[in-house]
Structure formats: C-alpha cells, structure tokens
Design a protein around this motif. Sequence first.
Motif, PDB file in Angstrom:
ATOM      1  N   CYS A   1       0.855  -1.180   0.000  1.00 19.77           N
ATOM      2  CA  CYS A   1       0.000   0.000   0.000  1.00 19.77           C
ATOM      3  C   CYS A   1       0.897   1.238   0.000  1.00 19.77           C
ATOM      4  CB  CYS A   1      -0.893  -0.001   1.240  1.00 19.77           C
ATOM      5  SG  CYS A   1      -1.804   1.531   1.486  1.00 19.77           S
ATOM      6  N   PRO A   2       0.637   2.203  -0.878  1.00 16.57           N
ATOM      7  CA  PRO A   2       1.479   3.399  -0.910  1.00 16.57           C
ATOM      8  C   PRO A   2       1.318   4.288   0.322  1.00 16.57           C
ATOM      9  CG  PRO A   2      -0.322   3.562  -2.504  1.00 16.57           C
ATOM     10  CD  PRO A   2      -0.371   2.195  -1.923  1.00 16.57           C
ATOM     11  N   LYS A   3       0.231   4.114   1.066  1.00 17.04           N
ATOM     12  CA  LYS A   3      -0.013   4.962   2.234  1.00 17.04           C
ATOM     13  C   LYS A   3       0.592   4.381   3.516  1.00 17.04           C
ATOM     14  CE  LYS A   3      -3.709   7.499   4.503  1.00 17.04           C
ATOM     15  NZ  LYS A   3      -5.166   7.729   4.528  1.00 17.04           N
ATOM     16  N   CYS A   4       0.266   3.091   3.800  1.00 16.43           N
ATOM     17  CA  CYS A   4       0.707   2.507   5.080  1.00 16.43           C
ATOM     18  C   CYS A   4       1.749   1.398   4.933  1.00 16.43           C
ATOM     19  CB  CYS A   4      -0.488   1.994   5.874  1.00 16.43           C
ATOM     20  SG  CYS A   4      -1.270   0.526   5.167  1.00 16.43           S
ATOM     21  N   GLY A   5       1.992   0.911   3.706  1.00 13.63           N
ATOM     22  CA  GLY A   5       3.003  -0.120   3.489  1.00 13.63           C
ATOM     23  C   GLY A   5       2.512  -1.541   3.708  1.00 13.63           C
ATOM     24  N   CYS A   6       1.246  -1.718   3.988  1.00 15.66           N
ATOM     25  CA  CYS A   6       0.674  -3.045   4.233  1.00 15.66           C
ATOM     26  C   CYS A   6       0.718  -3.892   2.957  1.00 15.66           C
ATOM     27  CB  CYS A   6      -0.766  -2.883   4.699  1.00 15.66           C
ATOM     28  SG  CYS A   6      -1.616  -4.429   5.025  1.00 15.66           S
ATOM     29  N   THR A   7       0.931  -5.205   3.110  1.00 11.84           N
ATOM     30  CA  THR A   7       0.969  -6.098   1.946  1.00 11.84           C
ATOM     31  C   THR A   7      -0.353  -6.839   1.761  1.00 11.84           C
ATOM     32  OG1 THR A   7       1.912  -7.877   3.266  1.00 11.84           O
ATOM     33  CG2 THR A   7       3.461  -6.461   2.077  1.00 11.84           C
ATOM     34  N   GLU A   8      -1.313  -6.602   2.639  1.00 12.06           N
ATOM     35  CA  GLU A   8      -2.617  -7.251   2.528  1.00 12.06           C
ATOM     36  C   GLU A   8      -3.586  -6.296   1.861  1.00 12.06           C
ATOM     37  OE1 GLU A   8      -4.027  -9.044   6.160  1.00 12.06           O
ATOM     38  OE2 GLU A   8      -1.951  -9.246   6.840  1.00 12.06           O
ATOM     39  N   PHE A   9      -4.201  -6.781   0.791  1.00 13.10           N
ATOM     40  CA  PHE A   9      -5.164  -5.946   0.085  1.00 13.10           C
ATOM     41  C   PHE A   9      -6.253  -6.826  -0.502  1.00 13.10           C
ATOM     42  CE2 PHE A   9      -1.506  -6.834  -2.538  1.00 13.10           C
ATOM     43  CZ  PHE A   9      -2.058  -7.416  -3.662  1.00 13.10           C
ATOM     44  N   GLN A  10      -7.322  -6.182  -0.890  1.00 20.01           N
ATOM     45  CA  GLN A  10      -8.460  -6.883  -1.471  1.00 20.01           C
ATOM     46  C   GLN A  10      -8.670  -6.325  -2.874  1.00 20.01           C
ATOM     47  OE1 GLN A  10     -11.980  -6.376   0.839  1.00 20.01           O
ATOM     48  NE2 GLN A  10     -12.985  -8.146  -0.057  1.00 20.01           N
ATOM     49  N   MET A  11      -8.995  -7.204  -3.802  1.00 20.20           N
ATOM     50  CA  MET A  11      -9.254  -6.778  -5.175  1.00 20.20           C
ATOM     51  C   MET A  11     -10.731  -6.405  -5.305  1.00 20.20           C
ATOM     52  SD  MET A  11      -6.258  -7.141  -6.237  1.00 20.20           S
ATOM     53  CE  MET A  11      -6.102  -7.141  -7.984  1.00 20.20           C
ATOM     54  N   VAL A  12     -10.994  -5.181  -5.766  1.00 21.94           N
ATOM     55  CA  VAL A  12     -12.360  -4.678  -5.910  1.00 21.94           C
ATOM     56  C   VAL A  12     -12.575  -4.261  -7.360  1.00 21.94           C
ATOM     57  CG1 VAL A  12     -14.006  -2.928  -5.129  1.00 21.94           C
ATOM     58  CG2 VAL A  12     -12.333  -3.869  -3.533  1.00 21.94           C
ATOM     59  N   PRO A  13     -13.601  -4.793  -8.021  1.00 20.47           N
ATOM     60  CA  PRO A  13     -13.827  -4.422  -9.425  1.00 20.47           C
ATOM     61  C   PRO A  13     -14.266  -2.960  -9.543  1.00 20.47           C
ATOM     62  CG  PRO A  13     -15.535  -5.928  -8.667  1.00 20.47           C
ATOM     63  CD  PRO A  13     -14.557  -5.768  -7.546  1.00 20.47           C
ATOM     64  N   ARG A  14     -13.729  -2.290 -10.541  1.00 18.41           N
ATOM     65  CA  ARG A  14     -14.097  -0.906 -10.818  1.00 18.41           C
ATOM     66  C   ARG A  14     -15.304  -0.935 -11.759  1.00 18.41           C
ATOM     67  NH1 ARG A  14      -9.584   2.683 -13.511  1.00 18.41           N
ATOM     68  NH2 ARG A  14      -8.442   2.034 -11.671  1.00 18.41           N
ATOM     69  N   LYS A  15     -16.376  -0.281 -11.399  1.00 22.14           N
ATOM     70  CA  LYS A  15     -17.617  -0.344 -12.177  1.00 22.14           C
ATOM     71  C   LYS A  15     -17.555   0.511 -13.447  1.00 22.14           C
ATOM     72  CE  LYS A  15     -19.975  -2.593  -8.950  1.00 22.14           C
ATOM     73  NZ  LYS A  15     -19.705  -3.942  -8.836  1.00 22.14           N
ATOM     74  N   TRP A  16     -16.938   1.670 -13.351  1.00 18.72           N
ATOM     75  CA  TRP A  16     -16.881   2.565 -14.506  1.00 18.72           C
ATOM     76  C   TRP A  16     -15.571   3.334 -14.497  1.00 18.72           C
ATOM     77  CZ3 TRP A  16     -16.535   7.637 -12.916  1.00 18.72           C
ATOM     78  CH2 TRP A  16     -16.896   7.870 -11.594  1.00 18.72           C
ATOM     79  N   SER A  17     -15.168   3.826 -15.617  1.00 21.74           N
ATOM     80  CA  SER A  17     -13.928   4.584 -15.752  1.00 21.74           C
ATOM     81  C   SER A  17     -14.186   6.054 -15.423  1.00 21.74           C
ATOM     82  CB  SER A  17     -13.400   4.458 -17.181  1.00 21.74           C
ATOM     83  OG  SER A  17     -12.335   5.350 -17.375  1.00 21.74           O
ATOM     84  N   PRO A  18     -13.384   6.660 -14.558  1.00 20.01           N
ATOM     85  CA  PRO A  18     -13.599   8.076 -14.233  1.00 20.01           C
ATOM     86  C   PRO A  18     -13.303   8.995 -15.431  1.00 20.01           C
ATOM     87  CG  PRO A  18     -11.668   7.240 -13.091  1.00 20.01           C
ATOM     88  CD  PRO A  18     -12.299   6.088 -13.789  1.00 20.01           C
TER      89      PRO A  18
ATOM     90  N   THR B   1     -13.788   8.157 -18.904  1.00 20.92           N
ATOM     91  CA  THR B   1     -14.730   8.058 -20.014  1.00 20.92           C
ATOM     92  C   THR B   1     -16.173   7.948 -19.568  1.00 20.92           C
ATOM     93  OG1 THR B   1     -14.569   5.653 -20.085  1.00 20.92           O
ATOM     94  CG2 THR B   1     -13.006   6.910 -21.450  1.00 20.92           C
ATOM     95  N   GLY B   2     -16.412   7.544 -18.348  1.00 18.16           N
ATOM     96  CA  GLY B   2     -17.778   7.379 -17.862  1.00 18.16           C
ATOM     97  C   GLY B   2     -18.406   6.064 -18.293  1.00 18.16           C
ATOM     98  N   PHE B   3     -17.657   5.230 -19.013  1.00 18.83           N
ATOM     99  CA  PHE B   3     -18.175   3.943 -19.479  1.00 18.83           C
ATOM    100  C   PHE B   3     -17.855   2.823 -18.499  1.00 18.83           C
ATOM    101  CE2 PHE B   3     -17.348   6.227 -23.524  1.00 18.83           C
ATOM    102  CZ  PHE B   3     -18.662   6.336 -23.942  1.00 18.83           C
ATOM    103  N   LEU B   4     -18.542   1.700 -18.635  1.00 13.97           N
ATOM    104  CA  LEU B   4     -18.256   0.511 -17.840  1.00 13.97           C
ATOM    105  C   LEU B   4     -16.860  -0.016 -18.178  1.00 13.97           C
ATOM    106  CD1 LEU B   4     -21.652  -1.381 -18.076  1.00 13.97           C
ATOM    107  CD2 LEU B   4     -20.716  -0.215 -16.093  1.00 13.97           C
ATOM    108  N   THR B   5     -16.215  -0.651 -17.203  1.00 15.61           N
ATOM    109  CA  THR B   5     -14.851  -1.143 -17.407  1.00 15.61           C
ATOM    110  C   THR B   5     -14.656  -2.490 -16.708  1.00 15.61           C
ATOM    111  OG1 THR B   5     -12.535  -0.633 -17.109  1.00 15.61           O
ATOM    112  CG2 THR B   5     -13.993   0.153 -15.419  1.00 15.61           C
ATOM    113  N   ASN B   6     -13.599  -3.218 -17.128  1.00 12.28           N
ATOM    114  CA  ASN B   6     -13.259  -4.512 -16.510  1.00 12.28           C
ATOM    115  C   ASN B   6     -12.109  -4.381 -15.511  1.00 12.28           C
ATOM    116  OD1 ASN B   6     -15.099  -5.631 -18.176  1.00 12.28           O
ATOM    117  ND2 ASN B   6     -13.638  -6.598 -19.561  1.00 12.28           N
TER     118      ASN B   6
END
Length: 178
Positions: A141-158, A160-165
């Motif tokens: 993590c760039p903020k706290c340095g933790c190596t544990e993270f969760q993958m969260v799908p991004r619903k739309w692109s900031p 273009t405003g379109f849906l994204t994978n």
Amino acid sequence: MNFNEDKEYICPVCGRTFFSQDSYPGCDFCSNHELTIYTNEMAKEINDEIDKMSPLEFRENLKFEPRAQFYYELEKGDSKEQEKSKRSAVYHELLYKKYVYNSPLFDKAKFDMRAEWEYENAVEMEEGYRKRQEEKNKPRCPKCGCTEFQMVPRKWSPFTGFLTNKVDRVCVKCKTRY
C-alpha cells in the motif's frame, strides 16, 4: 600494533576459521582456546602452492565441504563463480592439511560436526535471504506499506464514464484504493 584489530584464527580441533579481537579468543564451535593465528603470509603461501599445481593435483585436492558444495550448486550456470568455489575448496583443503589434520588436537568427529553446522547455517541464511527478497517484491500500500489488500472491481472509468473490466486494490488496514 593496534589492540582492537581483528585477527584470523584456525581451530586445530574442528577446523573452524574465524576473526576475533579478543585477547584470549576461543573457537565459537568447540570452545578450544589453543588456536593458530592465521596470517596473510600463510594465505599467500597456500595461494602460491595452488598456482603451481598441475590440473591433476588440483583435482586430487578438490574436496567440497557440505557448505561449499551447497554454494557451488547454487552457482550453476555461472562458470566463473564455480571456478572460484573450486579454488576456495582446494584452498581450504590445503589449509586443513597444513594446520588441522596433522595437529595432535585434531578431532575428526568435531571436524565433521562443524562442517555440518556451517552447512545448516548457510542453508538457513539462504532461506532467510530468499524470504526477504520475496517480501521485498510483494506489492505494498502506498499509504501505510501493508501487503494485505483486497481486489475490488471498478464499475466505470472516471475518464470516459463507461463501464470497465479493471480492478482496484484496496488496502485491508487503511482502506486506500490504489
């Protein structure tokens, strides 16, 4: 003479070589205090002897201790490093022949136990190094340095405003999205 300078010693009982600044040093493996001070002249003498050896003599004196064999096998693919390892093995064999095997204090059982102990320490150090390298290569993590993270799908692109994978990582500790 500097009293705090390191001197190299050879234990005639177990064959351990080590540096010490102590005025009355003892072997850190077998606790022997009757040590041989190993000088640069002695090292030069052994190196000169190796330089004068025929290839046959070199092979006859090539005896890998377990630790040296371990490092030699790690260096597969690097012929220069393997040649250095071979020379080092011959060097140590000549050192032992001169200052250890012929000593009245020599103990073959302690010599073998010391060789095995050094091998186990080398394996342990190599495993620690590999673990540190693996830990170093983990995403953090760039903020706290933790190596544990969760993958969260991004619903739309900031942008273009379109849906994204795409998928964002979210830190488990500080909830920073990156």
